[in-house]
Every structure is written in structure tokens, then in C-alpha cells.
Design a protein around this motif. Structure first.
Motif, short mmCIF file in Angstrom:
data_model
loop_
_atom_site.label_atom_id
_atom_site.label_comp_id
_atom_site.label_asym_id
_atom_site.label_seq_id
_atom_site.Cartn_x
_atom_site.Cartn_y
_atom_site.Cartn_z
N THR A 82 46.62 42.76 35.15
CA THR A 82 45.81 41.91 36.02
C THR A 82 44.50 42.55 36.45
O THR A 82 43.79 42.00 37.28
N GLY A 83 44.19 43.74 35.90
CA GLY A 83 42.98 44.42 36.33
C GLY A 83 42.59 45.52 35.37
O GLY A 83 43.23 45.72 34.32
N VAL A 84 41.56 46.25 35.73
CA VAL A 84 41.06 47.34 34.89
C VAL A 84 40.99 48.63 35.71
O VAL A 84 40.81 48.60 36.93
N ALA A 136 32.70 46.84 42.65
CA ALA A 136 32.90 45.39 42.73
C ALA A 136 34.31 45.09 43.23
O ALA A 136 35.27 45.75 42.84
N PRO A 137 34.46 44.09 44.11
CA PRO A 137 35.82 43.77 44.59
C PRO A 137 36.72 43.25 43.47
O PRO A 137 37.94 43.43 43.50
N SER A 138 36.14 42.60 42.48
CA SER A 138 36.87 42.12 41.31
C SER A 138 35.87 41.96 40.18
O SER A 138 34.65 41.97 40.39
N VAL A 139 36.39 41.82 38.97
CA VAL A 139 35.51 41.74 37.80
C VAL A 139 35.99 40.62 36.88
O VAL A 139 37.11 40.12 37.01
N HIS A 140 35.13 40.24 35.96
CA HIS A 140 35.51 39.38 34.84
C HIS A 140 35.56 40.27 33.60
O HIS A 140 34.76 41.19 33.44
N VAL A 150 33.14 43.85 31.33
CA VAL A 150 33.47 45.17 30.79
C VAL A 150 33.50 45.18 29.27
O VAL A 150 33.68 46.23 28.66
N ALA A 151 33.32 44.02 28.66
CA ALA A 151 33.50 43.89 27.22
C ALA A 151 32.59 44.80 26.41
O ALA A 151 32.95 45.24 25.32
N PRO A 191 40.85 44.42 40.16
CA PRO A 191 41.48 43.23 39.57
C PRO A 191 40.45 42.39 38.82
O PRO A 191 39.27 42.39 39.17
N PHE A 192 40.92 41.71 37.76
CA PHE A 192 40.00 40.80 37.09
C PHE A 192 40.34 39.35 37.43
O PHE A 192 41.46 39.03 37.81
N GLU A 193 39.34 38.49 37.28
CA GLU A 193 39.47 37.08 37.64
C GLU A 193 40.10 36.26 36.51
O GLU A 193 40.47 35.10 36.72
N ASP A 194 40.20 36.83 35.32
CA ASP A 194 40.75 36.12 34.18
C ASP A 194 42.27 35.95 34.31
O ASP A 194 42.90 36.55 35.18
#
Length: 244
Positions: free
Chosen positions: A92-94, A105-109, A113-114, A186-189
Motif C-alpha cells: 500500500t505504499g513505498v 509528501a504525506p502520500s504519493v501516486h 515514482v515511476a 502510502p500511495f493513493e493507487d
């Protein structure tokens, strides 16, 4: 009287059960109560615990060196092992170094990071999980530009990510044994599927393995997924005094 006879029969169960597990610092909230329940129900049963990678567990089960294993992903079909999901460990995250451009960042997409190098375990350690992770990234429009091998099969980051590299994780895994100056975001995806599995021989002859599977399923159904699990090999040892 029937219940008393059943309990007496449980106390009379003897033998040795060899159990493999993937990480001493994660999933303790699940493995400890399994071991504790086994000891309480079958006090004469000897438990042997071995810390191994998933692929090592599969080979050891196939070769009759282990009876059951708790491993990530599913074993290759050619090994003819039985398995079922024990705990959802979806990613759920990186994890990134604290000087990464996205570290604050509080969260990422994932799209953010791609373009940075992606760290993952070598494919030969677990081809199924490796392909599953990369396929899941592809489904989300992510094609890693480079793959660095700095992560163990248990998704344990062994070195601080360099060159703005990133790897996948979740809150539970990231709360245990990450390198200094490494942060989880955490990521938003949508979550990427990943799981802890029970593994055993498909044509098992030992009567002890079904006993273990039954207890593990009971505990699995009773223990909610943790946000921040407790950890430590000592917790496993203390859960079953007759474990070696």
C-alpha cells in the motif's frame, strides 16, 4: 464425558512438527497465537521453528525437511504443494530514502515514482510474486525504468535506497527493521496484491499437519489484520515453551 475424552486425546498427541516462517520481525501477531494455541491444545507436541525465505521453505517442504511453512506468495505449480492464504499483506505504499524528492509528501501516486529506479528481490527467489508485482505495476501504467536488487524476498529492505530508488511495502512491514533514514509513504493507487500463505505437501501422510492447519485457520479467522504489529523473535519463542 465425550469432551473430556477429546481433551485427553489432545494431550496425548506426541511428535515433532517442523515449521518454516518468513520473517522473525513481522506477522508475529499471527504466528505467536498459532504457536500458543498449539502448545495449549497439544502440550506434548514438539515444535521446531526455522527462519527461511519462501523459496527455501518450498524446497524444504517438498524434500520433507519441513512439514508446513508460512511464506509469501504461492509455490510453483511444478512443486505440487498445497497452499492457502493466511494473511493479506497487500502493498500500500513505498519506501524511499529521507532525501528523496517525495520523502516529505504525506502520500504519493505511483506515477510520481515511476521514473526513479525500482528495487525488488531477484526473480529467481520467487518468480510468481515477482511477476505478480510487476504485472500489477503494469496494470497501473507503471513500467519501472530500472530494477535494483536490494530487497529480500520478504520485502525486507537491506540497505538504504540510493539514487532516489524506491520499493514497495505496507504499514506493517515498514514498521519493522527498515534501514536508518528510510521513510514509508502510502500511495493513493489501489493496493498491490501480496499475501502470507500456509504451505504444505499436497499428499501429506503425517496426522500432525492437519492439526496445525486447523489451529492456524482458527487463529487466522479470529485475529484482525494489524496496522502496527508487535514484533520480535522472542515473542515466537515465548509463545510455545516446547519450541526449539
Amino acid at each position: 464425558h465425550a469432551e473430556q475424552r477429546a481433551r485427553a486425546a489432545e494431550r496425548d498427541v506426541v511428535g515433532r512438527l517442523a515449521i518454516g516462517y518468513i520473517r522473525p520481525d513481522a506477522h508475529v501477531e499471527l504466528l505467536s497465537p498459532i504457536l500458543r494455541a498449539l502448545h495449549e491444545r497439544y502440550p506434548s507436541l514438539e515444535l521446531s521453528l526455522s527462519y527461511m525465505s519462501s523459496s527455501d521453505q518450498w524446497r524444504a517442504i517438498r524434500d520433507w525437511q519441513l512439514d508446513v511453512g508460512l511464506a509469501y506468495g504461492s509455490p510453483p505449480a511444478a512443486m505440487n504443494l498445497a497452499w492457502e492464504q493466511l494473511q493479506d499483506s497487500s502493498l500500500t505504499g513505498v519506501l524511499v530514502a529521507d532525501d528523496h524528492p517525495l520523502a516529505t509528501a504525506p502520500s504519493v501516486h505511483l506515477s510520481e515514482v515511476a521514473s526513479f529506479p525500482f528495487m525488488i528481490f531477484p526473480r529467481e527467489l520467487n518468480p510468481g510474486s515477482y511477476d505478480q508485482i510487476l504485472d500489477s505495476l503494469t496494470e497501473r501504467g507503471i513500467t519501472p525504468t530500472a530494477i535494483q536488487e536490494g530487497v529480500s524476498m520478504s520485502l525486507n529492505v537491506t540497505t538504504r535506497p540510493r539514487d532516489h530508488a524506491w520499493t514497495l511495502s505496507n504499514h506493517a512491514l515498514a514498521s519493522n527493521d527498515v534501514p536508518a533514514r528510510t521513510v514509508f509513504r502510502p500511495f493513493e493507487d489501489d493496493p498491490i496484491p501480496f499475501w502470507l500463505a500456509l504451505v504444505w505437501r499436497r499428499y501429506e501422510e503425517s496426522p500432525l499437519v492437519p492439526l496445525f492447519l486447523a489451529v492456524a485457520r482458527e487463529v487466522r479467522d479470529a485475529v484482525p489484520p494489524p496496522e502496527q504489529p508487535v514484533s520480535g523473535l522472542a515473542d515466537l519463542r515465548s509463545a510455545a515453551p516446547n519450541a526449539i
